[in-house]
Motif scaffolding. Sequence first.
Motif, PDB file in Angstrom:
ATOM      1  N   LEU A   1     -35.512 -34.851 -12.995  1.00  0.00           N
ATOM      2  CA  LEU A   1     -35.751 -34.677 -14.432  1.00  0.00           C
ATOM      3  C   LEU A   1     -36.135 -33.234 -14.745  1.00  0.00           C
ATOM      4  O   LEU A   1     -35.659 -32.652 -15.730  1.00  0.00           O
ATOM      5  CB  LEU A   1     -36.860 -35.632 -14.889  1.00  0.00           C
ATOM      6  CG  LEU A   1     -37.266 -35.494 -16.350  1.00  0.00           C
ATOM      7  CD1 LEU A   1     -36.113 -35.840 -17.252  1.00  0.00           C
ATOM      8  CD2 LEU A   1     -38.445 -36.376 -16.658  1.00  0.00           C
TER       9      LEU A   1
ATOM     10  N   ILE B   1     -35.287 -30.597 -13.002  1.00  0.00           N
ATOM     11  CA  ILE B   1     -34.101 -29.750 -12.845  1.00  0.00           C
ATOM     12  C   ILE B   1     -33.249 -29.810 -14.103  1.00  0.00           C
ATOM     13  O   ILE B   1     -32.775 -28.788 -14.614  1.00  0.00           O
ATOM     14  CB  ILE B   1     -33.299 -30.200 -11.608  1.00  0.00           C
ATOM     15  CG1 ILE B   1     -34.029 -29.808 -10.337  1.00  0.00           C
ATOM     16  CG2 ILE B   1     -31.917 -29.601 -11.609  1.00  0.00           C
ATOM     17  CD1 ILE B   1     -33.406 -30.368  -9.096  1.00  0.00           C
ATOM     18  N   ILE B   2     -33.072 -31.023 -14.648  1.00  0.00           N
ATOM     19  CA  ILE B   2     -32.222 -31.165 -15.838  1.00  0.00           C
ATOM     20  C   ILE B   2     -32.849 -30.447 -17.032  1.00  0.00           C
ATOM     21  O   ILE B   2     -32.165 -29.718 -17.765  1.00  0.00           O
ATOM     22  CB  ILE B   2     -31.984 -32.661 -16.122  1.00  0.00           C
ATOM     23  CG1 ILE B   2     -31.082 -33.245 -15.041  1.00  0.00           C
ATOM     24  CG2 ILE B   2     -31.331 -32.848 -17.473  1.00  0.00           C
ATOM     25  CD1 ILE B   2     -30.975 -34.733 -15.114  1.00  0.00           C
ATOM     26  N   LEU B   3     -34.162 -30.607 -17.208  1.00  0.00           N
ATOM     27  CA  LEU B   3     -34.812 -29.939 -18.353  1.00  0.00           C
ATOM     28  C   LEU B   3     -34.744 -28.420 -18.211  1.00  0.00           C
ATOM     29  O   LEU B   3     -34.487 -27.702 -19.182  1.00  0.00           O
ATOM     30  CB  LEU B   3     -36.267 -30.380 -18.461  1.00  0.00           C
ATOM     31  CG  LEU B   3     -36.512 -31.760 -19.045  1.00  0.00           C
ATOM     32  CD1 LEU B   3     -37.987 -32.057 -19.073  1.00  0.00           C
ATOM     33  CD2 LEU B   3     -35.956 -31.845 -20.444  1.00  0.00           C
ATOM     34  N   PHE B   4     -34.931 -27.930 -16.983  1.00  0.00           N
ATOM     35  CA  PHE B   4     -34.859 -26.477 -16.766  1.00  0.00           C
ATOM     36  C   PHE B   4     -33.462 -25.962 -17.069  1.00  0.00           C
ATOM     37  O   PHE B   4     -33.295 -24.909 -17.701  1.00  0.00           O
ATOM     38  CB  PHE B   4     -35.245 -26.168 -15.317  1.00  0.00           C
ATOM     39  CG  PHE B   4     -35.411 -24.721 -15.032  1.00  0.00           C
ATOM     40  CD1 PHE B   4     -36.620 -24.109 -15.253  1.00  0.00           C
ATOM     41  CD2 PHE B   4     -34.365 -23.968 -14.561  1.00  0.00           C
ATOM     42  CE1 PHE B   4     -36.782 -22.771 -14.999  1.00  0.00           C
ATOM     43  CE2 PHE B   4     -34.510 -22.631 -14.311  1.00  0.00           C
ATOM     44  CZ  PHE B   4     -35.730 -22.030 -14.534  1.00  0.00           C
ATOM     45  N   ALA B   5     -32.447 -26.736 -16.655  1.00  0.00           N
ATOM     46  CA  ALA B   5     -31.073 -26.280 -16.900  1.00  0.00           C
ATOM     47  C   ALA B   5     -30.746 -26.298 -18.381  1.00  0.00           C
ATOM     48  O   ALA B   5     -30.006 -25.443 -18.872  1.00  0.00           O
ATOM     49  CB  ALA B   5     -30.107 -27.158 -16.123  1.00  0.00           C
ATOM     50  N   ILE B   6     -31.304 -27.261 -19.116  1.00  0.00           N
ATOM     51  CA  ILE B   6     -31.078 -27.271 -20.568  1.00  0.00           C
ATOM     52  C   ILE B   6     -31.712 -26.033 -21.202  1.00  0.00           C
ATOM     53  O   ILE B   6     -31.126 -25.403 -22.093  1.00  0.00           O
ATOM     54  CB  ILE B   6     -31.630 -28.573 -21.181  1.00  0.00           C
ATOM     55  CG1 ILE B   6     -30.789 -29.759 -20.744  1.00  0.00           C
ATOM     56  CG2 ILE B   6     -31.627 -28.493 -22.684  1.00  0.00           C
ATOM     57  CD1 ILE B   6     -31.373 -31.077 -21.139  1.00  0.00           C
TER      58      ILE B   6
ATOM     59  N   VAL C   1     -32.132 -23.124 -19.696  1.00  0.00           N
ATOM     60  CA  VAL C   1     -31.272 -21.981 -19.337  1.00  0.00           C
ATOM     61  C   VAL C   1     -30.041 -21.962 -20.222  1.00  0.00           C
ATOM     62  O   VAL C   1     -29.607 -20.908 -20.718  1.00  0.00           O
ATOM     63  CB  VAL C   1     -30.884 -22.070 -17.845  1.00  0.00           C
ATOM     64  CG1 VAL C   1     -29.827 -21.043 -17.516  1.00  0.00           C
ATOM     65  CG2 VAL C   1     -32.088 -21.834 -16.989  1.00  0.00           C
ATOM     66  N   MET C   2     -29.487 -23.133 -20.476  1.00  0.00           N
ATOM     67  CA  MET C   2     -28.297 -23.222 -21.325  1.00  0.00           C
ATOM     68  C   MET C   2     -28.605 -22.740 -22.736  1.00  0.00           C
ATOM     69  O   MET C   2     -27.808 -22.013 -23.345  1.00  0.00           O
ATOM     70  CB  MET C   2     -27.819 -24.669 -21.358  1.00  0.00           C
ATOM     71  CG  MET C   2     -26.550 -24.885 -22.104  1.00  0.00           C
ATOM     72  SD  MET C   2     -25.955 -26.553 -21.869  1.00  0.00           S
ATOM     73  CE  MET C   2     -27.114 -27.474 -22.844  1.00  0.00           C
TER      74      MET C   2
ATOM     75  N   CYS D   1     -36.566 -22.198 -25.986  1.00  0.00           N
ATOM     76  CA  CYS D   1     -35.951 -22.638 -24.731  1.00  0.00           C
ATOM     77  C   CYS D   1     -36.736 -22.139 -23.522  1.00  0.00           C
ATOM     78  O   CYS D   1     -36.807 -22.824 -22.497  1.00  0.00           O
ATOM     79  CB  CYS D   1     -34.510 -22.175 -24.667  1.00  0.00           C
ATOM     80  SG  CYS D   1     -33.478 -23.027 -25.844  1.00  0.00           S
TER      81      CYS D   1
ATOM     82  N   GLU E   1     -39.961 -21.904 -23.560  1.00  0.00           N
ATOM     83  CA  GLU E   1     -41.048 -22.889 -23.496  1.00  0.00           C
ATOM     84  C   GLU E   1     -40.595 -24.162 -22.789  1.00  0.00           C
ATOM     85  O   GLU E   1     -41.357 -24.769 -22.033  1.00  0.00           O
ATOM     86  CB  GLU E   1     -41.517 -23.239 -24.902  1.00  0.00           C
ATOM     87  CG  GLU E   1     -42.211 -22.126 -25.614  1.00  0.00           C
ATOM     88  CD  GLU E   1     -43.424 -21.682 -24.869  1.00  0.00           C
ATOM     89  OE1 GLU E   1     -44.235 -22.537 -24.522  1.00  0.00           O
ATOM     90  OE2 GLU E   1     -43.528 -20.477 -24.616  1.00  0.00           O
ATOM     91  N   LEU E   2     -39.348 -24.550 -23.051  1.00  0.00           N
ATOM     92  CA  LEU E   2     -38.808 -25.753 -22.410  1.00  0.00           C
ATOM     93  C   LEU E   2     -38.742 -25.581 -20.888  1.00  0.00           C
ATOM     94  O   LEU E   2     -39.105 -26.487 -20.136  1.00  0.00           O
ATOM     95  CB  LEU E   2     -37.417 -26.025 -22.973  1.00  0.00           C
ATOM     96  CG  LEU E   2     -36.847 -27.413 -22.812  1.00  0.00           C
ATOM     97  CD1 LEU E   2     -37.736 -28.391 -23.506  1.00  0.00           C
ATOM     98  CD2 LEU E   2     -35.471 -27.449 -23.398  1.00  0.00           C
TER      99      LEU E   2
ATOM    100  N   LEU F   1     -40.646 -23.574 -19.101  1.00  0.00           N
ATOM    101  CA  LEU F   1     -42.031 -23.610 -18.617  1.00  0.00           C
ATOM    102  C   LEU F   1     -42.512 -25.045 -18.481  1.00  0.00           C
ATOM    103  O   LEU F   1     -43.200 -25.398 -17.520  1.00  0.00           O
ATOM    104  CB  LEU F   1     -42.944 -22.873 -19.593  1.00  0.00           C
ATOM    105  CG  LEU F   1     -43.028 -21.375 -19.484  1.00  0.00           C
ATOM    106  CD1 LEU F   1     -43.891 -20.851 -20.602  1.00  0.00           C
ATOM    107  CD2 LEU F   1     -43.660 -21.007 -18.177  1.00  0.00           C
ATOM    108  N   ASN F   2     -42.118 -25.899 -19.431  1.00  0.00           N
ATOM    109  CA  ASN F   2     -42.562 -27.285 -19.379  1.00  0.00           C
ATOM    110  C   ASN F   2     -41.916 -28.050 -18.249  1.00  0.00           C
ATOM    111  O   ASN F   2     -42.547 -28.947 -17.690  1.00  0.00           O
ATOM    112  CB  ASN F   2     -42.288 -27.959 -20.705  1.00  0.00           C
ATOM    113  CG  ASN F   2     -43.438 -27.800 -21.629  1.00  0.00           C
ATOM    114  OD1 ASN F   2     -44.461 -28.425 -21.438  1.00  0.00           O
ATOM    115  ND2 ASN F   2     -43.309 -26.923 -22.579  1.00  0.00           N
TER     116      ASN F   2
END
Lengths: 164, 110
Positions: B20, B22-27, B29-30, B44, B46-47, B49-50
Amino acid sequence: MREYIFYFLALVSVISALMVVFSRNPIHSVLYLVVCFFSIAGHYLLLNAQFLAVVHVIIYAGAIMVLFLFVIMLLNLNKESEPHKPIIIKFASVISASLLVLVLIAAMVNINPAADSHPTLHTIGMVRELGDTLFKEYLLPFEISSVLFLTAMVGVVLISKKES
Amino acid sequence: MIALEVIDITSNPVNKYVYLSIILFAIGVMGVLMRRNAIIILMCVELMLNAANLLLVAFSAYTGNVEGQMVVFFVIVVAAAEVAVGLALLISIYRNISSTDINLLNRMKG
């Protein structure tokens, strides 16, 4: 039961994070990011980090996102003013993010981090344990962070001051 | 009271939280790569970091180590200061070029 709550919260956080990126109005992005932060706070509650969940909601949803909303209102950006980007940049960013997911998951899939975990101490997320650690071992970083806040406050006033 | 209940976390493997995050971090970055508006780019960040915070809390809970949660606490503190400074810079930029489009910022002078 707990798995279902986890999957629901994960779905909410991923979908709202995608909506942050793809919605064209900045106000909608901020509101979706608040939803995402609330679902992450729910994950913290599921992980027995109750103090961090409360702090996360107060600081992120309560202070940081209000600051974002305030700046968007102040700069009058609450309209879909962003020019249309070429479609190739969208494709390129989606593909590079997917490749990042692929690489990170491929790096993580063969290790088993749950093997050396021993989740017996369940009360570490409570205020008592965290405060004990914070004011004994982490007292110096705690005090330094207050200096950091003071510096940030002075810097923000200096930067955003209108030049005469 | 939520705060007084202790949830059994042994039934849920920690790998799910890894994926989860990894997916949030990639979103995140996107979003940084895709959007032009500097406010969205800050959000993004902030996202991302979270996502890192979520992973730290997960490993802290699964290994019974309190120091991961302390790191998350300090990350939240630094993120608050960072957002304040970033938004002040953004207001200063907006005063000069009347826009928050980062593609207009490719000149170092002026």
